[in-house]
Design a protein around this motif. Structure first.
Motif, mmCIF file in Angstrom:
data_model
loop_
_atom_site.group_PDB
_atom_site.id
_atom_site.type_symbol
_atom_site.label_atom_id
_atom_site.label_comp_id
_atom_site.label_asym_id
_atom_site.label_seq_id
_atom_site.Cartn_x
_atom_site.Cartn_y
_atom_site.Cartn_z
ATOM 1 N N ALA A 154 0.834 -1.209 0.000
ATOM 2 C CA ALA A 154 0.000 0.000 0.000
ATOM 3 C C ALA A 154 0.865 1.253 0.000
ATOM 4 O O ALA A 154 0.521 2.260 -0.593
ATOM 5 N N LYS A 155 1.991 1.174 0.675
ATOM 6 C CA LYS A 155 2.837 2.366 0.778
ATOM 7 C C LYS A 155 3.311 2.836 -0.586
ATOM 8 O O LYS A 155 3.479 4.015 -0.836
ATOM 9 N N GLU A 156 3.531 1.859 -1.468
ATOM 10 C CA GLU A 156 4.055 2.240 -2.788
ATOM 11 C C GLU A 156 2.996 2.931 -3.633
ATOM 12 O O GLU A 156 3.306 3.623 -4.575
ATOM 13 N N GLN A 157 1.780 2.639 -3.306
ATOM 14 C CA GLN A 157 0.715 3.087 -4.193
ATOM 15 C C GLN A 157 0.464 4.589 -4.076
ATOM 16 O O GLN A 157 0.385 5.279 -5.073
ATOM 17 N N ILE A 158 0.331 5.035 -2.857
ATOM 18 C CA ILE A 158 -0.126 6.424 -2.672
ATOM 19 C C ILE A 158 1.057 7.369 -2.838
ATOM 20 O O ILE A 158 1.996 7.348 -2.060
ATOM 21 N N GLY A 159 0.991 8.204 -3.844
ATOM 22 C CA GLY A 159 2.037 9.203 -4.056
ATOM 23 C C GLY A 159 1.558 10.596 -3.689
ATOM 24 O O GLY A 159 2.336 11.424 -3.214
ATOM 25 N N SER A 160 0.310 10.810 -3.932
ATOM 26 C CA SER A 160 -0.237 12.133 -3.594
ATOM 27 C C SER A 160 -1.660 11.953 -3.105
ATOM 28 O O SER A 160 -2.259 10.891 -3.266
ATOM 29 N N ARG A 168 -7.586 13.244 -5.642
ATOM 30 C CA ARG A 168 -8.109 14.507 -6.177
ATOM 31 C C ARG A 168 -9.368 14.938 -5.486
ATOM 32 O O ARG A 168 -9.573 16.127 -5.241
ATOM 33 N N TRP A 169 -10.208 13.977 -5.145
ATOM 34 C CA TRP A 169 -11.466 14.347 -4.504
ATOM 35 C C TRP A 169 -11.205 14.993 -3.145
ATOM 36 O O TRP A 169 -11.904 15.925 -2.751
ATOM 37 N N MET A 170 -10.174 14.503 -2.523
ATOM 38 C CA MET A 170 -9.846 15.058 -1.218
ATOM 39 C C MET A 170 -9.337 16.489 -1.363
ATOM 40 O O MET A 170 -9.707 17.387 -0.587
ATOM 41 N N VAL A 171 -8.526 16.648 -2.363
ATOM 42 C CA VAL A 171 -7.985 17.994 -2.604
ATOM 43 C C VAL A 171 -9.122 18.960 -2.930
ATOM 44 O O VAL A 171 -9.234 20.062 -2.379
ATOM 45 N N ARG A 172 -10.002 18.512 -3.811
ATOM 46 C CA ARG A 172 -11.149 19.354 -4.189
ATOM 47 C C ARG A 172 -12.010 19.651 -2.983
ATOM 48 O O ARG A 172 -12.480 20.764 -2.793
ATOM 49 N N ASP A 173 -12.154 18.635 -2.204
ATOM 50 C CA ASP A 173 -12.978 18.773 -1.022
ATOM 51 C C ASP A 173 -12.431 19.851 -0.082
ATOM 52 O O ASP A 173 -13.170 20.653 0.473
ATOM 53 N N LEU A 174 -11.143 19.795 0.052
ATOM 54 C CA LEU A 174 -10.516 20.715 0.998
ATOM 55 C C LEU A 174 -10.383 22.132 0.427
ATOM 56 O O LEU A 174 -10.240 23.091 1.172
ATOM 57 N N MET A 175 -10.402 22.170 -0.882
ATOM 58 C CA MET A 175 -10.289 23.500 -1.477
ATOM 59 C C MET A 175 -11.544 24.338 -1.237
ATOM 60 O O MET A 175 -11.511 25.564 -1.231
ATOM 61 N N LYS A 176 -12.673 23.651 -1.057
ATOM 62 C CA LYS A 176 -13.920 24.421 -0.800
ATOM 63 C C LYS A 176 -13.828 25.031 0.597
ATOM 64 O O LYS A 176 -13.589 24.339 1.565
#
Lengths: 415, 116
Positions: A205-211, A214-222
């Motif tokens: 799992a560690k290798e998978q997540i790099g960033s 997007r939904w989270m980023v969008r979510d937080l941008m609001k």
């Protein structure tokens, strides 16, 4: 000369002429013919009876060689040999040019005979060999060791109540014990060999997540609204709230809510709950209406979440500052924006609440991007390191998980 | 010298001499001719015959046969057990297993020569 007969052999009284010395000697010679290899100059007719007794053509040939006088007259002897040794000699026999070479005739015929015999033997061998092979193929051999059975194919032990014989009962009990042991192992967090192999084959799992997704980023941008913190689980569920469409635009809704919040805050300013106001002010200063289109309820919820997060670290103002310094304003700076930012900075540093002023002078959505940016970066930093007091939502989700991350929630066979 | 001696001497090639009855020696026609004084052979005057081609052992066997033959000639009745036994012994002696192989060949040659 007749051979002498014993008196006892004859009934009649007949004179028995004495055998001649020649006869006697001849008889002796015949008896010892195997030892004779040289006749010297003896006449052929003298020893002819003895020579007839020769069994081996080679011996005759030797005698011929040693006593050449005999060689011319041995034709009949050789004929006898040919007749004896070679089957079908009547067709094959031929007279040699030289009467002395009768032995050659015999030798030649013998060689031919040998060759045909060999050929016949080979043909016979082939025929027999083929038969042998067939016999070997059809042969059924008894194996002492049987091929081991596949363990997986063993019949399942019947349930204990279905067991009909003692062996079945034992097998059922053993199966029960095995399953229980397996469950115990699973509880401890041990995995079966096959499961381990499959899990290790998966990419970690560690290798998978790099960033961040997007939904989270969008979510937080609001941005979180200035409205008072709405209850976490209001009448409208978050899903339905997000789905609702139509009505006033989200920006308008957000504006309205912000105004309401400002009013409330003015009213509550007098209260000694300065810390709370501070927190809220902080929230109000740092947050601006979200550029993306979303319903007000969802924003309220997010606002509440963010408030919860920011509550936890009033002393960590430096972070916000850091965020602010990092984010460069992309949009063209209007005079209002600059003023607003300065005000915000002052509020943060001084710790005083000046939300209304700042909020009322609401800038354009574009200029709101810098505070959004800052906020986003702050959030990003927050995500990187886990909070000491996680939000109740997160906590609830975490509790659902099993004690080990890879542990299946439901007990089922891991194939 | 018409007086014929009873015994004659047969001498082999290796100088073995055998004294035998004239009658027995004369079974062989060759010897009889040689010993006959009317033929004018030297052997008739000396009553000895010298054989250059027959050695001593073979000549001994020949003499034995001479005697055996004479005995056989005399006996006319086979039923005579004595003779029969004598004959058997003689024959067995001559045709015995101890007869050496070389001897039989030479004997054959001698017998052929003497026409016995």
């Amino acid at each position: 000369m007749r051979a002498p007969k014993l008196a006892t052999q004859r009934h009649s009284t007949v004179t028995m002429p004495a055998p001649s010395l020649q006869a006697v000697a001849l008889r002796a010679t015949m008896r010892n013919i195997t030892n004779i290899y040289d006749i010297a100059d003896m006449r052929y007719d003298l020893i002819k009876p003895a020579l007839k007794k020769i069994k081996n053509p080679q011996q005759l040939r030797e005698i011929e060689t040693n006593s050449p006088a005999i060689a011319d007259q041995t034709e009949e002897l050789w004929r006898a040999f040919i007749a004896r040794d070679i089957p079908g000699w009547k067709e094959k026999i031929f007279e040699p040019v030289n009467p002395r070479s009768w032995w050659k005739v015999h030798a030649k015929l013998m060689r031919a005979e040998k060759r045909t015999q060999e050929q016949q033997e080979k043909a016979l061998e082939l025929a027999l060999g083929g038969l042998k092979q067939e016999r070997e193929e059809r042969k059924v051999s008894i194996l002492e060791k049987v091929v081991p059975e596949d363990r997986k194919r063993t019949t399942k032990a019947p349930a204990l109540r279905n067991a009909k014989s003692g062996n079945q009962v034992l097998a059922a009990l053993r199966a029960q014990g095995r399953t229980e042991a397996r469950h115990r192992r699973m509880d401890l967090g041990h995995l079966s060999r096959g499961a381990v192999a499959k899990i290790s084959a998966l990419p970690s799992a560690k290798e998978q997540i790099g960033s961040a997704p997007r939904w989270m980023v969008r979510d937080l941008m609001k941005p979180v609204l200035m409205a008072p913190p709405a209850p976490l689980f209001g009448k409208k569920t978050p899903v339905t709230a997000m789905v609702s469409r139509g009505g006033p635009s989200r920006q308008e809704i957000a504006l309205r809510k912000a105004e309401q919040e400002a009013k409330l805050k003015r009213l509550t300013q007098a209260r000694p709950q300065q810390q709370q106001q501070q927190g809220r002010a902080m929230v109000g200063t740092t947050v601006s209406p979200p550029p993306a289109a979303k319903s007000g309820e969802a924003m309220a919820e997010r606002e509440a979440r963010l408030k919860g997060l920011t509550h936890a670290r009033p002393p960590q103002q430096g972070r916000a500052m850091v965020g602010m310094t990092v984010s460069p304003p992309p949009a063209a700076k209007s005079g209002e924006a600059m003023v607003e930012r300065e005000a915000r900075l002052k509020a943060l540093t001084q710790g005083k609440a000046r939300p209304a002023q700042v909020v009322e002078a609401r800038p354009t959505p574009k200029s709101a991007s810098p505070p959004v940016r800052e906020h986003v970066v702050a959030k990003a930093i927050e995500i990187a390191s886990p909070d000491p007091k996680p939000s109740p939502v997160l906590e609830a989700t975490r509790k659902r998980l099993a004690p080990s991350p890879m542990m299946p929630l439901k007990r089922r066979k891991i194939m | 010298m018409n007086d014929l001696t009873e015994y004659v001497t047969l001498i082999s090639s290796d100088d073995f001499s055998y004294v035998v009855l004239r009658s027995t020696a004369c079974i062989s026609p060759i010897i009889r001719r040689m010993l006959d004084p009317s033929n004018g052979f030297m052997e008739a005057s000396t009553n000895t015959v010298h054989f250059d081609n027959i050695n001593g052992i073979v000549l001994e066997k020949v003499c034995e046969y001479f005697y055996y033959n004479e005995k056989n000639k005399d006996a006319k009745d086979v039923a005579d057990p004595e003779y029969a036994s004598t004959l058997l012994i003689m024959v067995r002696k001559l045709i015995s297993v101890s007869f050496p192989t070389e001897l039989c060949l030479e004997l054959l040659m001698a017998a052929d020569y003497l026409d016995v």
